[in-house]
Motif scaffolding. Structure first.
Motif, PDB file in Angstrom:
ATOM      1  N   PRO A  98      -3.893 -13.266  -3.318  1.00 39.79           N
ATOM      2  CA  PRO A  98      -4.367 -14.484  -2.664  1.00 39.79           C
ATOM      3  C   PRO A  98      -5.896 -14.583  -2.590  1.00 39.79           C
ATOM      4  N   LEU A  99      -6.568 -13.453  -2.748  1.00 39.37           N
ATOM      5  CA  LEU A  99      -8.037 -13.445  -2.743  1.00 39.37           C
ATOM      6  C   LEU A  99      -8.574 -13.885  -4.109  1.00 39.37           C
ATOM      7  N   GLY A 100      -7.661 -13.955  -5.084  1.00 38.53           N
ATOM      8  CA  GLY A 100      -8.083 -14.345  -6.435  1.00 38.53           C
ATOM      9  C   GLY A 100      -8.365 -13.146  -7.316  1.00 38.53           C
ATOM     10  N   VAL A 101      -8.079 -11.950  -6.815  1.00 39.33           N
ATOM     11  CA  VAL A 101      -8.274 -10.761  -7.646  1.00 39.33           C
ATOM     12  C   VAL A 101      -6.879 -10.288  -8.072  1.00 39.33           C
ATOM     13  N   ARG A 102      -6.462 -10.785  -9.232  1.00 38.24           N
ATOM     14  CA  ARG A 102      -5.061 -10.635  -9.630  1.00 38.24           C
ATOM     15  C   ARG A 102      -4.757  -9.319 -10.337  1.00 38.24           C
ATOM     16  N   GLU A 103      -5.810  -8.670 -10.830  1.00 38.41           N
ATOM     17  CA  GLU A 103      -5.586  -7.450 -11.638  1.00 38.41           C
ATOM     18  C   GLU A 103      -4.902  -6.346 -10.836  1.00 38.41           C
ATOM     19  N   PHE A 104      -5.119  -6.323  -9.507  1.00 40.37           N
ATOM     20  CA  PHE A 104      -4.466  -5.300  -8.679  1.00 40.37           C
ATOM     21  C   PHE A 104      -2.941  -5.356  -8.841  1.00 40.37           C
ATOM     22  N   GLU A 105      -2.435  -6.558  -9.075  1.00 39.82           N
ATOM     23  CA  GLU A 105      -0.975  -6.729  -9.140  1.00 39.82           C
ATOM     24  C   GLU A 105      -0.346  -6.031 -10.349  1.00 39.82           C
ATOM     25  N   ALA A 106      -1.191  -5.585 -11.300  1.00 39.50           N
ATOM     26  CA  ALA A 106      -0.633  -4.835 -12.442  1.00 39.50           C
ATOM     27  C   ALA A 106       0.088  -3.588 -11.925  1.00 39.50           C
ATOM     28  N   LEU A 135     -13.932  -6.705  -6.726  1.00 49.30           N
ATOM     29  CA  LEU A 135     -13.991  -7.119  -5.313  1.00 49.30           C
ATOM     30  C   LEU A 135     -15.394  -7.506  -4.873  1.00 49.30           C
ATOM     31  N   GLU A 136     -16.394  -7.015  -5.616  1.00 44.73           N
ATOM     32  CA  GLU A 136     -17.787  -7.183  -5.174  1.00 44.73           C
ATOM     33  C   GLU A 136     -18.153  -8.665  -4.970  1.00 44.73           C
ATOM     34  N   ALA A 137     -17.699  -9.505  -5.904  1.00 47.52           N
ATOM     35  CA  ALA A 137     -18.024 -10.931  -5.814  1.00 47.52           C
ATOM     36  C   ALA A 137     -17.397 -11.580  -4.585  1.00 47.52           C
ATOM     37  N   LYS A 138     -16.449 -10.911  -3.975  1.00 49.34           N
ATOM     38  CA  LYS A 138     -15.783 -11.446  -2.772  1.00 49.34           C
ATOM     39  C   LYS A 138     -16.414 -10.889  -1.502  1.00 49.34           C
ATOM     40  N   GLY A 139     -17.521 -10.168  -1.648  1.00 46.55           N
ATOM     41  CA  GLY A 139     -18.188  -9.615  -0.467  1.00 46.55           C
ATOM     42  C   GLY A 139     -17.504  -8.361   0.055  1.00 46.55           C
ATOM     43  N   ILE A 140     -16.745  -7.703  -0.822  1.00 50.56           N
ATOM     44  CA  ILE A 140     -15.969  -6.527  -0.414  1.00 50.56           C
ATOM     45  C   ILE A 140     -16.341  -5.340  -1.291  1.00 50.56           C
ATOM     46  N   LYS A 141     -16.435  -4.171  -0.655  1.00 57.13           N
ATOM     47  CA  LYS A 141     -16.705  -2.959  -1.426  1.00 57.13           C
ATOM     48  C   LYS A 141     -15.516  -2.001  -1.292  1.00 57.13           C
ATOM     49  N   GLY A 142     -15.066  -1.503  -2.414  1.00 56.81           N
ATOM     50  CA  GLY A 142     -13.951  -0.548  -2.418  1.00 56.81           C
ATOM     51  C   GLY A 142     -14.479   0.868  -2.311  1.00 56.81           C
ATOM     52  N   LEU A 143     -13.880   1.659  -1.432  1.00 53.37           N
ATOM     53  CA  LEU A 143     -14.365   3.025  -1.225  1.00 53.37           C
ATOM     54  C   LEU A 143     -13.411   4.095  -1.749  1.00 53.37           C
ATOM     55  N   VAL A 310       9.492  -9.031 -16.938  1.00 56.97           N
ATOM     56  CA  VAL A 310       8.352  -9.196 -16.014  1.00 56.97           C
ATOM     57  C   VAL A 310       7.044  -8.708 -16.658  1.00 56.97           C
ATOM     58  N   TYR A 311       7.117  -7.680 -17.485  1.00 56.67           N
ATOM     59  CA  TYR A 311       5.894  -7.130 -18.095  1.00 56.67           C
ATOM     60  C   TYR A 311       5.214  -8.170 -18.982  1.00 56.67           C
ATOM     61  N   THR A 312       6.011  -8.920 -19.741  1.00 55.48           N
ATOM     62  CA  THR A 312       5.388  -9.940 -20.591  1.00 55.48           C
ATOM     63  C   THR A 312       5.084 -11.212 -19.786  1.00 55.48           C
ATOM     64  N   ASP A 313       6.001 -11.569 -18.892  1.00 55.74           N
ATOM     65  CA  ASP A 313       5.781 -12.806 -18.114  1.00 55.74           C
ATOM     66  C   ASP A 313       4.515 -12.723 -17.259  1.00 55.74           C
ATOM     67  N   MET A 314       4.178 -11.547 -16.789  1.00 54.68           N
ATOM     68  CA  MET A 314       3.041 -11.409 -15.878  1.00 54.68           C
ATOM     69  C   MET A 314       1.745 -10.963 -16.571  1.00 54.68           C
ATOM     70  N   ALA A 315       1.819 -10.763 -17.886  1.00 55.43           N
ATOM     71  CA  ALA A 315       0.643 -10.241 -18.603  1.00 55.43           C
ATOM     72  C   ALA A 315      -0.553 -11.182 -18.481  1.00 55.43           C
ATOM     73  N   ALA A 316      -0.285 -12.490 -18.551  1.00 51.38           N
ATOM     74  CA  ALA A 316      -1.399 -13.436 -18.482  1.00 51.38           C
ATOM     75  C   ALA A 316      -2.028 -13.415 -17.093  1.00 51.38           C
ATOM     76  N   ARG A 317      -1.207 -13.189 -16.083  1.00 51.21           N
ATOM     77  CA  ARG A 317      -1.733 -13.204 -14.716  1.00 51.21           C
ATOM     78  C   ARG A 317      -2.591 -11.961 -14.415  1.00 51.21           C
ATOM     79  N   VAL A 318      -2.063 -10.794 -14.729  1.00 52.87           N
ATOM     80  CA  VAL A 318      -2.780  -9.573 -14.326  1.00 52.87           C
ATOM     81  C   VAL A 318      -3.696  -9.054 -15.431  1.00 52.87           C
ATOM     82  N   GLY A 319      -3.544  -9.619 -16.639  1.00 53.36           N
ATOM     83  CA  GLY A 319      -4.380  -9.201 -17.771  1.00 53.36           C
ATOM     84  C   GLY A 319      -3.689  -8.107 -18.580  1.00 53.36           C
ATOM     85  N   GLN A 320      -3.475  -8.419 -19.864  1.00 51.74           N
ATOM     86  CA  GLN A 320      -2.847  -7.401 -20.729  1.00 51.74           C
ATOM     87  C   GLN A 320      -3.734  -6.157 -20.799  1.00 51.74           C
TER      88      GLN A 320
END
Ligand code: LMR
Length: 336
Positions: A98-106, A135-143, A310-320
């Protein structure tokens, strides 16, 4: 959002005064909010971080831990972090969509992490680093990344093959990959904050859900779920994150001490996750209210076959490229 802004305005004075960035003599306050119980790997990790920080920086930094969605629920806590009402969180990787960072969903792709070594390879390698840069562009830093082991499926009827999921309303976290996974199994997914799950299971708003034994046990799901299927189909990992501006505004020596405390808390959490979940499973078994079902290899093969699209259906969303990087790190071969 309106409610959050209101809460932030009320909290703002505390944060400003407590951040230590305004008054040199006041301790810096780190509010660490999370949604699970103290007695889970994440809950223990937050308390370990508090202990280490307050020992290393007495009087300079105070860590206030707010468990059990006491301050904010899932989506709200990320907004609160961005607005500076809290400084630190550890949401699961399934909550960044929902934050717009979809790659985590891989990492929600079913069965993609098959063992603890896979979690380590992904989070301590290039994938982990790349996800944090998003995450940086969202004002968040991952530790750091914290482990909470493998997820199982819970319901009030045995779920042995995909046929058993037909028509069941299953609570999921806010991940489109989890949504696709539940649909592929034949269920009707329903996104819901963690804080609302127990009551929704109790009142029949949803029929079942997925999760780790430690969350099942500490949330007392045994009162409302008769079956736990040991499917290990997903992995529950957390991203420990801070408000970027807050973090970068800290004095360098404080930040260095906090980095050390994070590294130590991370080893602690990732060292106990497996045994804590095994202990939780034993308590669920001993309690006797929930029947624990081990899937046969044949039944598991049917789950794997059902979720394969699901692996192919979601590839465009999370990035192949993200999927490829994860499978390269874990050695997982995507089923066709
Ligand atoms: C969930 O919402 O099911 C989990 O992410 C809760 C948690 O933080 O372990």
């Amino acid at each position: 959002m309106k409610r959050i802004i209101g809460a932030v305005l009320v909290a703002a004075s505390f944060v400003f005064a407590g951040s230590g960035l305004a008054r040199a003599d006041a301790p810096i306050v780190i509010k660490f909010s999370h949604v699970v119980a103290d007695g889970t790997p994440k809950g223990r990790g937050a308390l370990k971080f508090k202990e280490l920080v307050e020992k290393a920086l007495p009087g300079r930094v105070t860590v206030e831990v707010y468990p059990n969605s006491q301050l904010y629920k899932d989506k709200e806590e990320i907004e609160a972090l961005q607005l500076g009402a809290v400084q630190m969180l550890a949401p699961s990787m399934s909550k960044f969509g929902p934050l717009g960072v979809r790659e985590f969903e891989a990492l929600d792709l079913p069965f993609i992490l098959k063992d603890d070594a896979g979690f380590k390879a992904v989070t301590e390698g290039e994938v982990g680093k790349t996800l944090f840069t998003k995450l940086e562009a969202k004002g968040i830093k991952g530790l750091a990344y914290w482990d909470n082991g493998f997820e199982d499926m819970f319901a009030n009827k045995p779920l042995l093959t995909p046929d058993d999921f037909k028509g069941l309303k299953m609570r999921i976290q806010s991940s489109k990959v989890l949504d696709a996974q539940m649909r592929a199994l034949g269920a009707i997914p329903q996104v819901m904050a963690f804080a609302e799950v127990y009551q929704s299971l109790q009142t029949g708003v949803v029929d079942g859900t997925e999760g780790t034994p430690s969350n099942f046990y500490t949330q007392k799901y045994a009162d409302v779920q008769k079956y736990l299927m040991v499917s290990n189909h997903n992995h529950l990992s957390y991203a420990v994150i801070v408000n970027k501006a807050f973090w970068e505004g800290l004095p360098a020596d404080v930040r260095a001490a906090l980095d050390k405390a994070i590294a130590e808390s991370t080893s602690y959490v990732n060292g106990i996750a497996k045994s804590e979940n095994e202990a939780a499973m034993e308590k669920i078994r001993a309690n006797g209210k929930t029947q624990i079902i081990e899937l046969t290899p044949g039944q598991k093969a049917q789950w794997i076959k059902a979720v394969a699209p699901v692996y192919t259906d979601m590839a465009a969303r999370v990035g192949q490229d993200t999927i490829d990087a994860v499978t390269k790190a874990t050695g997982f071969v995507l089923p066709k």
